[in-house]
Design a protein around this motif. Structure first.
Motif, PDB file in Angstrom:
ATOM      1  N   UNK A 276      36.207  56.087  69.493  1.00 30.46           N
ATOM      2  CA  UNK A 276      35.824  54.772  69.996  1.00 30.46           C
ATOM      3  C   UNK A 276      34.393  54.780  70.512  1.00 30.46           C
ATOM      4  N   UNK A 277      33.782  55.959  70.607  1.00 30.17           N
ATOM      5  CA  UNK A 277      32.401  56.066  71.068  1.00 30.17           C
ATOM      6  C   UNK A 277      31.446  56.104  69.873  1.00 30.17           C
ATOM      7  N   UNK A 278      30.150  55.910  70.089  1.00 29.27           N
ATOM      8  CA  UNK A 278      29.188  55.975  68.985  1.00 29.27           C
ATOM      9  C   UNK A 278      29.249  57.323  68.266  1.00 29.27           C
ATOM     10  N   UNK A 279      29.283  57.293  66.948  1.00 32.03           N
ATOM     11  CA  UNK A 279      29.476  58.510  66.162  1.00 32.03           C
ATOM     12  C   UNK A 279      28.366  59.524  66.381  1.00 32.03           C
ATOM     13  N   UNK A 280      27.138  59.050  66.682  1.00 31.50           N
ATOM     14  CA  UNK A 280      26.017  59.986  66.823  1.00 31.50           C
ATOM     15  C   UNK A 280      26.150  60.898  68.041  1.00 31.50           C
ATOM     16  N   UNK A 281      27.078  60.576  68.944  1.00 31.94           N
ATOM     17  CA  UNK A 281      27.276  61.427  70.111  1.00 31.94           C
ATOM     18  C   UNK A 281      28.027  62.706  69.766  1.00 31.94           C
ATOM     19  N   UNK A 282      28.693  62.730  68.639  1.00 29.54           N
ATOM     20  CA  UNK A 282      29.424  63.925  68.243  1.00 29.54           C
ATOM     21  C   UNK A 282      30.769  64.038  68.922  1.00 29.54           C
ATOM     22  N   UNK A 283      31.195  65.269  69.151  1.00 32.28           N
ATOM     23  CA  UNK A 283      32.497  65.525  69.756  1.00 32.28           C
ATOM     24  C   UNK A 283      32.340  65.697  71.265  1.00 32.28           C
ATOM     25  N   UNK A 284      33.216  65.092  72.060  1.00 32.24           N
ATOM     26  CA  UNK A 284      33.103  65.202  73.513  1.00 32.24           C
ATOM     27  C   UNK A 284      33.622  66.536  74.022  1.00 32.24           C
ATOM     28  N   UNK A 285      33.105  66.952  75.177  1.00 32.71           N
ATOM     29  CA  UNK A 285      33.616  68.156  75.828  1.00 32.71           C
ATOM     30  C   UNK A 285      34.892  67.845  76.589  1.00 32.71           C
ATOM     31  N   UNK A 286      35.039  66.605  77.033  1.00 27.38           N
ATOM     32  CA  UNK A 286      36.256  66.194  77.725  1.00 27.38           C
ATOM     33  C   UNK A 286      36.418  64.695  77.602  1.00 27.38           C
ATOM     34  N   UNK A 287      37.656  64.249  77.636  1.00 31.90           N
ATOM     35  CA  UNK A 287      37.990  62.827  77.608  1.00 31.90           C
ATOM     36  C   UNK A 287      39.066  62.572  78.652  1.00 31.90           C
TER      37      UNK A 287
ATOM     38  N   UNK B 299      52.030  63.698  69.155  1.00 28.25           N
ATOM     39  CA  UNK B 299      52.287  64.032  67.756  1.00 28.25           C
ATOM     40  C   UNK B 299      52.412  62.773  66.906  1.00 28.25           C
ATOM     41  N   UNK B 300      53.064  61.753  67.436  1.00 26.77           N
ATOM     42  CA  UNK B 300      53.237  60.509  66.684  1.00 26.77           C
ATOM     43  C   UNK B 300      51.907  59.783  66.520  1.00 26.77           C
ATOM     44  N   UNK B 301      51.035  59.857  67.528  1.00 24.52           N
ATOM     45  CA  UNK B 301      49.735  59.184  67.453  1.00 24.52           C
ATOM     46  C   UNK B 301      48.823  59.821  66.406  1.00 24.52           C
ATOM     47  N   UNK B 302      49.061  61.093  66.094  1.00 23.72           N
ATOM     48  CA  UNK B 302      48.267  61.745  65.063  1.00 23.72           C
ATOM     49  C   UNK B 302      48.577  61.196  63.676  1.00 23.72           C
ATOM     50  N   UNK B 303      49.683  60.475  63.552  1.00 26.79           N
ATOM     51  CA  UNK B 303      50.096  59.921  62.251  1.00 26.79           C
ATOM     52  C   UNK B 303      49.798  58.437  62.111  1.00 26.79           C
ATOM     53  N   UNK B 304      49.436  57.787  63.186  1.00 27.99           N
ATOM     54  CA  UNK B 304      49.159  56.351  63.108  1.00 27.99           C
ATOM     55  C   UNK B 304      48.774  55.790  64.451  1.00 27.99           C
ATOM     56  N   UNK B 305      48.089  54.643  64.424  1.00 30.64           N
ATOM     57  CA  UNK B 305      47.609  54.009  65.651  1.00 30.64           C
ATOM     58  C   UNK B 305      48.737  53.259  66.340  1.00 30.64           C
ATOM     59  N   UNK B 306      48.843  53.440  67.636  1.00 28.77           N
ATOM     60  CA  UNK B 306      49.831  52.712  68.437  1.00 28.77           C
ATOM     61  C   UNK B 306      49.307  51.346  68.857  1.00 28.77           C
ATOM     62  N   UNK B 307      48.002  51.258  69.039  1.00 25.45           N
ATOM     63  CA  UNK B 307      47.413  50.032  69.592  1.00 25.45           C
ATOM     64  C   UNK B 307      46.288  49.534  68.684  1.00 25.45           C
ATOM     65  N   UNK B 308      46.071  48.231  68.737  1.00 29.11           N
ATOM     66  CA  UNK B 308      45.051  47.621  67.884  1.00 29.11           C
ATOM     67  C   UNK B 308      43.647  48.015  68.319  1.00 29.11           C
ATOM     68  N   UNK B 309      43.439  48.276  69.609  1.00 27.61           N
ATOM     69  CA  UNK B 309      42.142  48.732  70.081  1.00 27.61           C
ATOM     70  C   UNK B 309      41.904  50.139  69.575  1.00 27.61           C
ATOM     71  N   UNK B 310      40.667  50.505  69.256  1.00 31.06           N
ATOM     72  CA  UNK B 310      40.398  51.865  68.771  1.00 31.06           C
ATOM     73  C   UNK B 310      40.860  52.904  69.780  1.00 31.06           C
ATOM     74  N   UNK B 311      41.328  54.031  69.290  1.00 31.26           N
ATOM     75  CA  UNK B 311      41.755  55.099  70.165  1.00 31.26           C
ATOM     76  C   UNK B 311      41.294  56.430  69.595  1.00 31.26           C
ATOM     77  N   UNK B 312      41.162  57.416  70.465  1.00 31.53           N
ATOM     78  CA  UNK B 312      40.626  58.710  70.069  1.00 31.53           C
ATOM     79  C   UNK B 312      41.762  59.626  69.636  1.00 31.53           C
ATOM     80  N   UNK B 313      42.220  59.464  68.445  1.00 30.78           N
ATOM     81  CA  UNK B 313      43.333  60.264  67.951  1.00 30.78           C
ATOM     82  C   UNK B 313      42.990  60.749  66.549  1.00 30.78           C
ATOM     83  N   UNK B 314      43.279  62.035  66.279  1.00 37.17           N
ATOM     84  CA  UNK B 314      43.128  62.614  64.937  1.00 37.17           C
ATOM     85  C   UNK B 314      41.746  62.352  64.347  1.00 37.17           C
TER      86      UNK B 314
END
Length: 258
Positions: free
Chosen positions: A102-113, A83-98
């Motif tokens: 971190x993956x190429x945008x043209x891939x769309x939404x993943x089925x699993x991570x 819940x807290x990660x949905x409001x802001x980044x915890x780490x400087x590296x990109x993360x998959x939240x909200x």
């Protein structure tokens, strides 16, 4: 130098105090939740029972499987971090939240991570791709899943030099290491899998049959010729070339010409 943002550090300190856990344990769990896209985590934290897994709104597993109090604590901890990660980044590296990716945008939404420690991966069945982040600052690796229909991922002890740290997947063909898939560039479209069509059968080949002896026109052959023709028809009949009916018909026709 730490990669934790000011926001992440503040939330980790707050959650550590609320749950009565060390800051280090909460930080490790925060990394696991971030690697799992905020919806899952794979972790190995001694303070929380060692190895375990968490999925938002689903399964929580801990090393002490019958310790329901520990399960509840892990579930609450991961839920609070997500819940807290949905409001802001915890780490400087990109993360998959909200919605950030971190993956190429043209891939769309993943089925699993998923992920563990600093590595993470995402599966895109429509694009036939797996995106893999080594977690060491190196570029994201894209893998072509070929004609695999992937049902799940797991991690085992990795072999020396394995860049995918022992992560494997299961498909309709069995269990395979990520390293078995070919790497592709970010702009390489997935190629459709084709199955070779069976070869078209050739034309039916029949056993050549000798032509039956021609029946001479009336008046064009002598009696000896006609008798010779009947003998040839008899030979063809004996060889099975002519049926009984065909032989009788031709013989009768020749006899009429005598």
């Amino acid at each position: 130098m730490s990669d934790i943002t000011d926001y992440g550090s503040s939330v980790i300190n707050d959650i550590s105090g609320r749950f009565g856990l060390s800051r280090d344990a909460v930080e490790q769990m925060a990394r696991a939740v971030a690697n799992g896209g905020g919806t899952m985590a794979q972790f190995n934290i001694p303070e929380l029972g060692g190895n375990g897994q968490w999925m938002a709104g689903g399964m929580t597993m801990v090393g002490d499987m019958f310790n329901h109090g520990l399960k509840a604590q892990v579930d609450s901890l991961c839920g609070a971090l997500s819940a807290a990660m949905a409001s802001g980044a915890f780490f400087m590296a990109p993360q998959t939240i909200a919605g950030s990716a971190w993956w190429p945008a043209e891939l769309g939404a993943p089925a699993s991570v998923g992920g563990q420690n600093t590595v993470r991966y995402a599966y895109f069945p429509q694009a036939c791709r797996i995106a893999f982040d080594p977690g060491n600052g190196a570029p994201v690796i894209l893998l072509d899943t070929l004609n695999h229909s992937i049902g799940g991922f797991s991690q085992q002890q990795s072999a020396p030099g394995d860049p995918f740290v022992g992560i494997s997947f299961s498909s309709q063909f069995g269990q395979f290491a990520l390293s078995s898939l070919p790497q592709v560039g970010p702009n390489m479209a997935a190629q459709p899998q084709t199955v070779a069509a069976p070869a078209e059968p050739g034309p039916m080949q029949s056993t050549p049959q000798p032509d039956p002896a021609p029946v001479p026109e009336q008046g064009s052959a002598s009696s000896a010729d006609i008798m010779g023709m009947i003998e040839k028809l008899g030979a063809l009949h004996a060889a099975g070339v002519l049926t009984d009916a065909e032989f009788s018909e031709k013989k009768a026709e020749l006899l009429q010409r005598l």
